[in-house]
Design an enzyme around this catalytic site. Sequence first.
Site, short mmCIF file in Angstrom:
data_model
loop_
_atom_site.label_atom_id
_atom_site.label_comp_id
_atom_site.label_asym_id
_atom_site.label_seq_id
_atom_site.Cartn_x
_atom_site.Cartn_y
_atom_site.Cartn_z
N ASN A 28 0.80 -1.21 0.00
CA ASN A 28 0.00 0.00 0.00
C ASN A 28 0.84 1.26 0.00
O ASN A 28 0.51 2.23 -0.66
CB ASN A 28 -0.94 0.01 1.20
CG ASN A 28 -2.18 -0.82 0.93
OD1 ASN A 28 -2.45 -1.17 -0.21
ND2 ASN A 28 -2.94 -1.14 1.97
N GLU A 67 2.32 -19.59 -18.91
CA GLU A 67 3.48 -18.99 -19.56
C GLU A 67 4.18 -18.00 -18.63
O GLU A 67 5.39 -17.84 -18.67
CB GLU A 67 3.02 -18.27 -20.83
CG GLU A 67 3.96 -18.41 -21.98
CD GLU A 67 3.37 -17.84 -23.26
OE1 GLU A 67 3.94 -16.88 -23.77
OE2 GLU A 67 2.33 -18.35 -23.73
#
EC number: 3.6.5.-
Length: 450
Positions: A206, A254
């Site tokens: 954050n 992938e």
Amino acid sequence: MREVISIHIGQAGVQIGNACWELYCLEHGIQPDGQMPSDKSLGGCDDSFSTFFSETGSGRHVPRAVMIDLEPTVIDEIRTGTYRSLFHPEQLITGKEDAANNYARGHYTIGKEIIDLTLDRIRRLADNCTGLQGFLVFHSFGGGTGSGFTSLLMERLSVDYGKKAKLEFSVYPAPQVSTAVVEPYNSILTTHTTLEHSDCSFMVDNEAIYDICRRNLDIERPSYTNLNRLIGQIVSSITASLRFDGALNVDLTEFQTNLVPYPRIHFPLATFSPVISAEKAYHEQLSVAEITNMCFEPHNQMVKCDPRHGKYMAVCLLFRGDVVPKDVNAAIATIKTKRSIQFVDWCPTGFKVGINYQPPTVVPGGDLAKVPRAVCMLSNTTAIAEAWARLDHKFDLMYAKRAFVHWYVGEGMEEGEFSEAREDLAALEKDYEEVGVDSLEDNGEEGDEY
């Protein structure tokens, strides 16, 4: 089809989920009630959006997602909000009492009351798929539900869907600002439990995103909505290749193949650019080379750590919008000549590129500018070990005094789990250290290693 099921857990997971689905709907021209207006001109005639949405007989598009929280307030906002008719009521799962920032409550006591229901709902979504690729799990490390329930669910998903990919988007506790004192405990317990069940985990913190909102978007006091919309852009970039057609498309597995050199070293850094406000975008057009360079600036990263202190093992650049391979290759060539970017010597090439022609979409009235092209960089770098080291240090300070431990033990956890988890993370730090060592130096040790 290669469907993906999104699982949003706890307040952070659900609120990031809201931002993501809002964005997906805009990108695919799906209205908040799930209808897609008949003019298919928006998304072309392809139905590659069906990796994320399922179409009902009545023409409604329903997200392939579940939202789970152990207390109802956050999900109640969806039940009454703009997108209330987008989700099927069964996809929104809530408990009665929250996990109170306690990993043990999320994982043992409260979590186990809701886990079977959750798995049942996930099973229904999975049965609705023709070729499920895997799961995207959104959660925070610091909360009780985000840490405890996620690790429980990941263990169960491994059992039920053995080989399916599980990718996490995790909100890592920020270095300075904290929402809970026990964040270091929860983070380390959940990382330890999920390490072997997660294939790839994209961390955002954050504080890093606050800084980006402040610096690049001139928002003085960023709200969670601002943060989540930015995270939404990253998630959207990562999943765009699954939802649209492009020149070089990237599949879920992938990512792992190209980003994860060893099973445990699966925490890529995410960087997104350009993050500019609408006022600025009006005056500047950013080229492929410029946005690619911006990705290598430490202050555009989603986790506070300095890649200049580490080495890159692999980099995955996901472009979208008005981008051609020629520009990308030129940009990468320039970057390789810069000495500040170091690769480990056993991975010389290290760049994987994805190009997607769908331009980035922004939420109307949001803070981000509409740009013709954007890039999301996922990089596996040894610098992320800084983030673990920071967390481990905080854990040690508290655990040396056994502070707050009784809350966990009282919920049925054993104290041994703490030290076990901490040892696992020490090993993880060590793994990162070893990966960064040049291979010439440690040839002699190879024998002892295996």
